[in-house]
Structure formats: C-alpha cells, structure tokens
Design a protein around this motif. Structure first.
Motif, PDB file in Angstrom:
ATOM      1  N   UNK A   1       0.865  -1.184   0.000  1.00  0.00           N
ATOM      2  CA  UNK A   1       0.000   0.000   0.000  1.00  0.00           C
ATOM      3  C   UNK A   1       0.900   1.232   0.000  1.00  0.00           C
ATOM      4  N   UNK A   2       0.720   2.070  -1.001  1.00  0.00           N
ATOM      5  CA  UNK A   2       1.526   3.293  -1.089  1.00  0.00           C
ATOM      6  C   UNK A   2       1.136   4.245   0.038  1.00  0.00           C
ATOM      7  N   UNK A   3       2.118   4.682   0.837  1.00  0.00           N
ATOM      8  CA  UNK A   3       1.839   5.510   2.003  1.00  0.00           C
ATOM      9  C   UNK A   3       1.105   6.797   1.643  1.00  0.00           C
ATOM     10  N   UNK A  13       1.969   0.320   8.274  1.00  0.00           N
ATOM     11  CA  UNK A  13       2.997   0.766   7.335  1.00  0.00           C
ATOM     12  C   UNK A  13       3.828  -0.376   6.784  1.00  0.00           C
ATOM     13  N   UNK A  14       3.867  -1.489   7.488  1.00  0.00           N
ATOM     14  CA  UNK A  14       4.640  -2.639   7.027  1.00  0.00           C
ATOM     15  C   UNK A  14       3.754  -3.756   6.490  1.00  0.00           C
ATOM     16  N   UNK A  15       2.461  -3.519   6.440  1.00  0.00           N
ATOM     17  CA  UNK A  15       1.542  -4.550   5.997  1.00  0.00           C
ATOM     18  C   UNK A  15       1.325  -4.531   4.497  1.00  0.00           C
ATOM     19  N   UNK A  16       0.709  -5.575   4.006  1.00  0.00           N
ATOM     20  CA  UNK A  16       0.369  -5.696   2.590  1.00  0.00           C
ATOM     21  C   UNK A  16      -1.142  -5.808   2.429  1.00  0.00           C
ATOM     22  N   UNK A  17      -1.631  -5.339   1.311  1.00  0.00           N
ATOM     23  CA  UNK A  17      -3.028  -5.558   0.946  1.00  0.00           C
ATOM     24  C   UNK A  17      -3.119  -6.898   0.227  1.00  0.00           C
ATOM     25  N   UNK A  40      -4.786  -1.794  -5.979  1.00  0.00           N
ATOM     26  CA  UNK A  40      -4.463  -0.435  -5.544  1.00  0.00           C
ATOM     27  C   UNK A  40      -5.434  -0.052  -4.436  1.00  0.00           C
ATOM     28  N   UNK A  41      -4.918   0.163  -3.233  1.00  0.00           N
ATOM     29  CA  UNK A  41      -5.719   0.595  -2.087  1.00  0.00           C
ATOM     30  C   UNK A  41      -5.447   2.072  -1.845  1.00  0.00           C
ATOM     31  N   UNK A  42      -6.506   2.853  -1.674  1.00  0.00           N
ATOM     32  CA  UNK A  42      -6.304   4.304  -1.578  1.00  0.00           C
ATOM     33  C   UNK A  42      -7.503   4.983  -0.939  1.00  0.00           C
ATOM     34  N   UNK A  90       0.102   6.492  -8.115  1.00  0.00           N
ATOM     35  CA  UNK A  90       1.420   7.100  -8.254  1.00  0.00           C
ATOM     36  C   UNK A  90       2.496   6.040  -8.170  1.00  0.00           C
ATOM     37  N   UNK A  91       3.733   6.463  -8.344  1.00  0.00           N
ATOM     38  CA  UNK A  91       4.850   5.520  -8.277  1.00  0.00           C
ATOM     39  C   UNK A  91       5.016   5.013  -6.849  1.00  0.00           C
ATOM     40  N   UNK A  92       5.217   3.732  -6.658  1.00  0.00           N
ATOM     41  CA  UNK A  92       5.377   3.196  -5.295  1.00  0.00           C
ATOM     42  C   UNK A  92       6.684   3.643  -4.660  1.00  0.00           C
TER      43      UNK A  92
END
Length: 354
Positions: A220-222, A232-236, A308-310, A319-321
């Motif tokens: 997940x892009x911050x 912040x360290x997790x994945x979708x 893409x999670x947002x 945007x760019x990761x």
C-alpha cells in the motif's frame, strides 16, 4: 557549515547539500516560511533546513535568524555564492527543525504492528507551542491560532499520560493554556479519561467460503492513505473465489490500532480499462471488502492482477510506489525516535505504550 546559494529564475536556493527537492514527500520535513519553503530530509538529522526563497523581501524578517546575517545578505544579492553560516539564532533554528519534524510525524508517521501510533492531540499541542516560537517566520499569520484550535482537546490527553511523563504533560498543558488565553482561544476542559479504544481481534484469514482460484498481495503506497490508518509494514491481500455459482473478489488490509485511523478506504483490482472497484470498511484489525466479479477476472494475466488501495480524496490516481529501502529507512528512524531523549512528547508517549 557552509551554505550554497544558487539564484535561478528569481528563486534563491539555499542548500547544505544534505537533502534536495527531489526527496520524496514521505522523507521530507517542510515548514512554510514567509516568502520561502524550508525543507530537509526528515530522517537525516539536519542541522539547518534548506530553503527555496521566492520572495526575498518577505523572507528578510527571519533569514538572519536561521542562517545568520552573512547568508541573509548573500541571498539578496541575486548571485551564486557559498557562504558560511554564522551568528544564527540557535533557539529559532532548533524550533524550526522541531516544527518541521512534528508536521512530518503528523503526516507520515509509519504506525503499524511494530511502531505505535502517535496521539494527534499531543502532536497538535506541541505544534501549537512550537509554532508560537517561530510565528514571525511562518507564511500563515494566523498559524498559532489555527494550531491552537487543532489542539483544543489536548488537555484530556495530556492529563492521561503515563506517570513517568505526567510532569512533562502538566508543563505542556500549562503552556498551552497560557498561550490559548493570550490568543483568545478556548480550549476544552479535561474530561474523565476515556476507555482505551481497541480493535477487536480479527480472524486469521478471509471469511469467504468456496474454491480459491487465485490470491496475491501488493504494498500500500503511504501517500495514498491517511496517516496512521494502514499498517505501514503490511500488505493488501486479495482472493478470487468461486462459490454458489458466483465469483467474488475479497480484499483485506491490516489496520492500525488507533482511534484516529480512517474508517473506509477504496480498492481497485485489475487494469484501468476493466478494473473492479470496491469499498473497504474497517472491521476489527483490518479493512476489508468483497464484491461479485465477472468470470473474466479469473483469466487476467498475472501482470494485470494488481491491487491499488487508496483514499479517493488523497489519491484520485495511482502514483509511483515508494522503494522498500526508503520505507525501511523511515521505519528504522521512527523506531529510534521512540527511545530518543530528544523525541517529542507524542513519540515518548507512544514508546511508553509498547
């Protein structure tokens, strides 16, 4: 320390060479000064900010405080130079760096399973007090009043700090009350300590039944989600399943255990011309959502099975990761701040909660 001054197209760039405008936003601390943008690498331990000055006249009231009179004079000369910083006001410099760090932490603190979330009320109180110290420097003439209103409910959180931090909390509370009184801002009174908010324990996997056809994960892009909402360290993670004659897509994202976390997010799966959109609700320790999808989704090439999670307001388009190296750098920096003697009260409070 020497400061390099470059003048291009009417803008004076002051740089120590430690950071640059090309640094990504989540690595950059920013203070909007009168006539200039001050910025530096939030994780690099800068001694002075860099600055892009587009209005020398507006910046003239504070340049000497931050960089010394020689740099201030050279910045007005409209020519390139390398000038030694001397006779700057150390108290103002320290307050500028602290204000930028607090603002960075409010926007980019990498909360998650290993890094506790920061209390926004404590951050707001410290931002208000620090803004007052450099109010002559700030672009917003009403910055202190705005910051005080943001900190209106801080008294209760300051009063509820752990015993070891209670003296610091009382001192900040007294300073905040005095500053608010000077500016005619009403703060909320201390209320009875609320129960600590906690997320209900979640299950170990998706709730959907049926035959699993495919699964995967994406970072997940911050910049695409509100601060301190997604780990912040997790994945979708996503799952395609078939059951009862239907095909479903389920998405889950680990949530931050904090009452300031967002309650909803959006997810988009697949290529833009045939993407599947679904809403994610925060339930328990995760954001999750599920929707029916056409059978064709199962035949997407592996490279098009992207998630893409947002937050649609923050990020209407992808945007760019961020690089893994840069993200790790921020997480290491935050972990160190939790135990640093120079940490903010909000950071020390978070460290005490571990």
């Amino acid at each position: 320390m020497s400061t390099l001054i470059r003048v291009r197209d009417g803008v004076a760039h002051l740089s120590s060479g430690v950071s640059g405008v090309e640094d990504p936003s989540f690595l950059t601390a920013i203070v909007e000064g009168a006539g200039a943008l001050l910025h530096w690498d939030a994780t690099a331990g800068a001694s002075w900010p860099d600055a892009d000055i587009d209005d020398i006249a507006a910046a003239s009231g504070w340049l000497a405080d931050v960089y010394g009179p020689a740099v201030a004079a050279a910045a007005s000369s409209e020519s390139d130079a390398a000038v030694e910083i001397a006779d700057a006001d150390p108290g103002i410099v320290e307050a500028v760096l602290r204000l930028g760090h607090l603002a960075w932490a409010r926007s980019w603190w990498p909360a998650g399973a290993r890094i506790p979330a920061l209390d926004p009320a404590l951050l707001a109180a410290e931002i208000a007090l620090t803004s007052h110290l450099v109010s002559h420097l700030l672009d917003d003439e009403d910055a202190v009043e705005h910051a005080l209103r943001d900190a209106a409910d801080a008294a209760s959180r300051l009063a509820a700090l752990p015993l070891a931090l209670a003296p610091d909390g009382a001192a900040v509370s007294a300073e905040l009350a005095e500053l608010a009184d000077d500016h005619g801002i009403a703060l909320l009174p201390v209320t009875t300590a609320r129960e600590e908010w906690a997320l209900a324990a979640g299950g170990a996997g998706p709730a959907s039944a049926g035959i699993e056809l495919a699964t995967g994960a994406d970072a997940v892009r911050w910049a695409d989600v509100p601060a301190q909402s997604v780990d912040a360290e997790g994945e979708a993670r996503w799952w395609l399943r078939q059951h009862d004659g239907r095909m479903t897509l389920r998405v889950e994202v680990p949530a931050v255990d904090a009452d300031v976390a967002a309650s909803t997010l959006a997810a988009r799966f697949g290529p833009s011309d045939s993407a599947v959109d679904l809403a994610l609700e925060r339930v328990g320790d995760r954001f999750s959502g599920e929707t029916d999808v056409p059978a064709s989704v199962a035949f997407l090439p592996a490279g098009e099975r992207t998630l893409w999670v947002h937050d649609p307001v923050l990020a209407p388009s992808p945007g760019a990761p961020e690089t893994a190296e840069a993200r790790d750098r921020v997480i290491r920096f935050a972990a160190d701040r939790l135990e640093s003697p120079s940490a903010s009260l909000a950071e020390r409070s978070a460290g005490a909660s571990r």
